[in-house]
Design an enzyme around this catalytic site. Sequence first.
Site, PDB file in Angstrom:
ATOM      1  N   GLY A   1       0.940  -1.124   0.000  1.00  0.00           N
ATOM      2  CA  GLY A   1       0.000   0.000   0.000  1.00  0.00           C
ATOM      3  C   GLY A   1       0.960   1.148   0.000  1.00  0.00           C
ATOM      4  N   THR A   2       0.889   2.055  -0.954  1.00  0.00           N
ATOM      5  CA  THR A   2       2.062   2.864  -1.184  1.00  0.00           C
ATOM      6  C   THR A   2       1.747   4.173  -1.876  1.00  0.00           C
ATOM      7  OG1 THR A   2       4.259   2.752  -2.157  1.00  0.00           O
ATOM      8  CG2 THR A   2       2.469   1.913  -3.451  1.00  0.00           C
ATOM      9  N   THR A   3       2.796   4.998  -2.008  1.00  0.00           N
ATOM     10  CA  THR A   3       2.702   6.184  -2.838  1.00  0.00           C
ATOM     11  C   THR A   3       3.927   6.193  -3.728  1.00  0.00           C
ATOM     12  OG1 THR A   3       1.752   7.346  -0.974  1.00  0.00           O
ATOM     13  CG2 THR A   3       2.463   8.668  -2.837  1.00  0.00           C
TER      14      THR A   3
END
Lengths: 217, 216
Positions: free
Chosen positions: B15-17
Amino acid sequence: MLEESGGPCWLSEEVKTGTTIIGVEFDGGIVLGSDSRVSAGASVVNRVMNKLSLLHDKIYCALSGSAADAQTIAEIVNYQLDVHSVELGEDPLVRSAATLVKNISYKYKEELSAHLIVAGWDRRKGGQVYVTLNGLLSRQPFAVGGSGSSYIYGFVDAEYRKGMSRRETQEFVVNALTLAMSRDGSSGGVAYLVTIDETGTEEKCILGNDLPKFFDQ
Amino acid sequence: MDRYFDQSIKGVSTGTTILAVKFNGGVIIGSDSRASMGGSYVSSKTINKLIQVHDRIFCCIAGSLADAQAVTKMAKFQLSFHSIQMESPPLVKAAASVMKELCYSNKDELQAGFITAGWDRKKGPQVYTVSLGGMLLSQPFTIGGSGSTYIYGYVDSKYKPDMSREECLQFATNAIALAMGRDNVSGGVVHLVVITEDGAEHVVIPGDKLPKFHDE
């Protein structure tokens, strides 16, 4: 579609104001803003709806979520505030309006799916913005809500400054709404603005082609 | 957010940017550093999501970590083979195409999206995005991962074509910091790689050096 089952989809889909709403405090008042799209599934059933509802002379609320739920809450609180202000003999506090909205949202939280941002001006505390999501009550310097709000969290976090002037706050709200409307499929149309301060209430509508332009590939 | 619950069934996910931006003379590719399991457990605080697939081509991954690692490993191998055959460094588009082929052919099994960015002699700095189903798109800048929803407004308003290296670094750092501030599955430090004709430079910005915004 080759088969016609039950007529067009917008007859069977719930009408939502999948939306973008924003409320910001400035020194001396508040600015409330919203887009104008009402959707039922993939159809836009109203492209010019004003989602800023009057609760009292200097207290407005912004509607999001299910259109029916939000409108009903606003109407009920409008009535309750009228009674309250007659009993009090003077204008109600913004916090009172927000508390009435919160009471309904909390009591019926399982049945309702609407989020109202309540904002206004009163003599005691000046401009205030309250969020009432899911039945909580919290005062914030600014608040965003609705489906389009996810896309502008970064923008409002970066651009909000304390102590903006009336004009700067209006620009901030319009910019935020424009960015959200360009990314969120359920927000669009025109931008409605309400500015409330000691001297009165000003309603403004900014048409699509007058909205600010950003980088577009 | 259906993607979310699928990922928690598959195991560790980023889960990231992630983002990649073109500037005058190069590209900057960046990401956060958190790997989470199911949205409530951080399995790594300092994972590097920027994978070097060739000297001047980097990829960053969003989605299931296992899928992403498998695909990038395969891509790295194919690219080094390709560059030996062609006797020259691979084009950024070639790298992106390799990822796209893998994603598209295995679209039912894989759950990962990629951003490929780099510099090559033919077209200079480029940014490509390969989506979950295998669509390949070239863009001046792109953002991805769960944290990216929160910064669409910010990057739309702040991006300018032909930024300088410093402006671009500031833009990328701000964007990732804002996303980490709102997304609970993005966090840690900011990893940035600046790729130009001269090579690739890795910059790490630790938590206490991140830009602060109004409420902090």
